[in-house]
Write a protein that holds these residues in place. Structure first.
Motif, PDB file in Angstrom:
ATOM      1  N   TRP A  80       0.836  -1.193   0.000  1.00 34.89           N
ATOM      2  CA  TRP A  80       0.000   0.000   0.000  1.00 34.89           C
ATOM      3  C   TRP A  80       0.874   1.247   0.000  1.00 34.89           C
ATOM      4  N   GLN A  81       0.308   2.336  -0.500  1.00 30.24           N
ATOM      5  CA  GLN A  81       0.966   3.635  -0.463  1.00 30.24           C
ATOM      6  C   GLN A  81      -0.102   4.724  -0.347  1.00 30.24           C
ATOM      7  N   PRO A  82       0.265   5.904   0.156  1.00 30.68           N
ATOM      8  CA  PRO A  82      -0.700   7.008   0.162  1.00 30.68           C
ATOM      9  C   PRO A  82      -1.073   7.345  -1.279  1.00 30.68           C
ATOM     10  N   ALA A  83      -2.311   7.750  -1.508  1.00 30.75           N
ATOM     11  CA  ALA A  83      -2.770   8.092  -2.854  1.00 30.75           C
ATOM     12  C   ALA A  83      -2.369   9.509  -3.250  1.00 30.75           C
ATOM     13  N   SER A  84      -1.852  10.275  -2.286  1.00 32.27           N
ATOM     14  CA  SER A  84      -1.413  11.640  -2.571  1.00 32.27           C
ATOM     15  C   SER A  84      -0.272  11.971  -1.623  1.00 32.27           C
ATOM     16  N   ASP A  85       0.372  13.088  -1.870  1.00 31.85           N
ATOM     17  CA  ASP A  85       1.472  13.507  -1.006  1.00 31.85           C
ATOM     18  C   ASP A  85       1.001  14.066   0.328  1.00 31.85           C
ATOM     19  N   GLY A  86      -0.277  14.325   0.445  1.00 29.04           N
ATOM     20  CA  GLY A  86      -0.829  14.834   1.693  1.00 29.04           C
ATOM     21  C   GLY A  86      -2.318  15.036   1.553  1.00 29.04           C
ATOM     22  N   VAL A  87      -2.963  15.319   2.666  1.00 32.83           N
ATOM     23  CA  VAL A  87      -4.387  15.630   2.647  1.00 32.83           C
ATOM     24  C   VAL A  87      -4.606  16.959   3.359  1.00 32.83           C
ATOM     25  N   SER A  88      -5.661  17.627   2.975  1.00 29.11           N
ATOM     26  CA  SER A  88      -6.047  18.856   3.676  1.00 29.11           C
ATOM     27  C   SER A  88      -7.550  18.814   3.903  1.00 29.11           C
ATOM     28  N   ILE A  89      -7.946  19.390   5.015  1.00 29.10           N
ATOM     29  CA  ILE A  89      -9.352  19.440   5.393  1.00 29.10           C
ATOM     30  C   ILE A  89      -9.640  20.881   5.787  1.00 29.10           C
ATOM     31  N   HIS A  90     -10.622  21.486   5.133  1.00 21.60           N
ATOM     32  CA  HIS A  90     -10.952  22.889   5.369  1.00 21.60           C
ATOM     33  C   HIS A  90     -12.360  23.007   5.944  1.00 21.60           C
ATOM     34  N   GLU A  91     -12.480  23.757   6.990  1.00 19.47           N
ATOM     35  CA  GLU A  91     -13.766  23.972   7.657  1.00 19.47           C
ATOM     36  C   GLU A  91     -14.824  24.462   6.688  1.00 19.47           C
ATOM     37  N   GLU A  92     -14.458  25.281   5.734  1.00 18.67           N
ATOM     38  CA  GLU A  92     -15.425  25.865   4.798  1.00 18.67           C
ATOM     39  C   GLU A  92     -16.168  24.813   3.970  1.00 18.67           C
ATOM     40  N   ASP A  93     -15.578  23.621   3.826  1.00 14.97           N
ATOM     41  CA  ASP A  93     -16.226  22.559   3.060  1.00 14.97           C
ATOM     42  C   ASP A  93     -17.291  21.820   3.866  1.00 14.97           C
ATOM     43  N   PHE A  94     -17.392  22.113   5.160  1.00 14.63           N
ATOM     44  CA  PHE A  94     -18.290  21.359   6.030  1.00 14.63           C
ATOM     45  C   PHE A  94     -19.249  22.244   6.824  1.00 14.63           C
ATOM     46  N   ARG A  95     -19.404  23.488   6.450  1.00 13.69           N
ATOM     47  CA  ARG A  95     -20.216  24.400   7.264  1.00 13.69           C
ATOM     48  C   ARG A  95     -21.664  24.536   6.820  1.00 13.69           C
ATOM     49  N   ASP A  96     -22.052  23.892   5.722  1.00 12.97           N
ATOM     50  CA  ASP A  96     -23.391  24.129   5.178  1.00 12.97           C
ATOM     51  C   ASP A  96     -24.490  23.221   5.722  1.00 12.97           C
ATOM     52  N   ALA A  97     -24.176  22.346   6.662  1.00 16.66           N
ATOM     53  CA  ALA A  97     -25.210  21.488   7.263  1.00 16.66           C
ATOM     54  C   ALA A  97     -24.742  21.061   8.651  1.00 16.66           C
ATOM     55  N   PRO A  98     -25.664  20.981   9.610  1.00 12.90           N
ATOM     56  CA  PRO A  98     -25.266  20.634  10.983  1.00 12.90           C
ATOM     57  C   PRO A  98     -24.503  19.319  11.097  1.00 12.90           C
ATOM     58  N   GLU A  99     -24.900  18.299  10.332  1.00 13.40           N
ATOM     59  CA  GLU A  99     -24.195  17.013  10.416  1.00 13.40           C
ATOM     60  C   GLU A  99     -22.773  17.116   9.873  1.00 13.40           C
ATOM     61  N   LYS A 100     -22.573  17.990   8.893  1.00  9.23           N
ATOM     62  CA  LYS A 100     -21.218  18.212   8.372  1.00  9.23           C
ATOM     63  C   LYS A 100     -20.365  18.952   9.396  1.00  9.23           C
ATOM     64  N   VAL A 101     -20.949  19.944  10.052  1.00  8.19           N
ATOM     65  CA  VAL A 101     -20.229  20.683  11.095  1.00  8.19           C
ATOM     66  C   VAL A 101     -19.822  19.716  12.208  1.00  8.19           C
TER      67      VAL A 101
END
Length: 195
Positions: A80-101
């Motif tokens: 196995w290997q990582p599929a990318s050199d890194g991951v990023s997670i941004h709050e702005e992608d999860f603010r539009d619904a309570p379950e995402k928040v």
């Protein structure tokens, strides 16, 4: 499969897949190893190979890791290997619904807890690292008064600086400069607060 430079996680399913305590430890271990089998990763996280294999498949289902070219003649093991050199997670992608928040908050708390555990382990092991590493280690707190735009600018500059040093270190390691090279955890938080 061509590796992506960075993977931005912007869906709840992938976020939840990564935000599992063992899966995050496996992802971090695989990121450090670059290519590994379930057996090797099981050793690193001190878990059963069958459990590790299950969780690796879950990470692969969400495109976080992928199968790698076999590194040995033994065809019984999957690499196995990582599929990318890194991951990023941004709050702005999860603010539009309570379950995402809620999912983003839970994931962020888990990541912080694991990073905190890693730092506490470092503090316990610090006497074994010696003066050179202890002098190089960073433990700082700054309390500037900034605007949101200034903090965003600082964040971009820090990210660029860290990426530059990471790329240089990887190039040196690839060129054979491995003496004295260790994994280094660098955690940076910048957030508003009121006393």
């Amino acid at each position: 499969m061509a590796r992506k430079k960075d993977r931005r996680i912007d869906d709840v399913g992938t976020l939840k897949a990564l935000a599992h305590p063992l899966r995050m430890r496996l992802f971090r271990a695989l990121y450090l190893e670059r290519v590994a089998t379930a057996s090797r990763l099981a050793e690193l996280v001190d878990e059963a190979v069958s459990l590790v294999s299950y969780h690796l498949r879950k990470l692969a289902e969400h495109g976080l890791i992928e199968e790698a070219e076999p590194q040995s003649e033994d065809g019984r093991e999957r690499w196995w290997q990582p599929a990318s050199d890194g991951v990023s997670i941004h709050e702005e992608d999860f603010r539009d619904a309570p379950e995402k928040v809620a999912a983003h908050t839970a994931a962020s708390r888990l990541f912080y807890e694991q990073r905190g555990e890693l730092y506490l382990r470092h503090l316990d092991e610090r006497p074994h690292w010696g003066p050179e590493w202890n002098s190089a280690a960073i433990d700082s707190e700054y309390l500037p008064r900034m605007t949101a735009a200034e903090l965003a600018d600082l964040s971009r500059e820090l990210d660029a600086l860290i990426r530059k040093h990471n790329e240089q270190a990887r190039a040196r390691a690839a060129a054979g400069e491995t003496e004295g090279r260790e994994n280094v955890a660098l955690h940076v938080y910048g957030f508003p607060f009121r006393p």
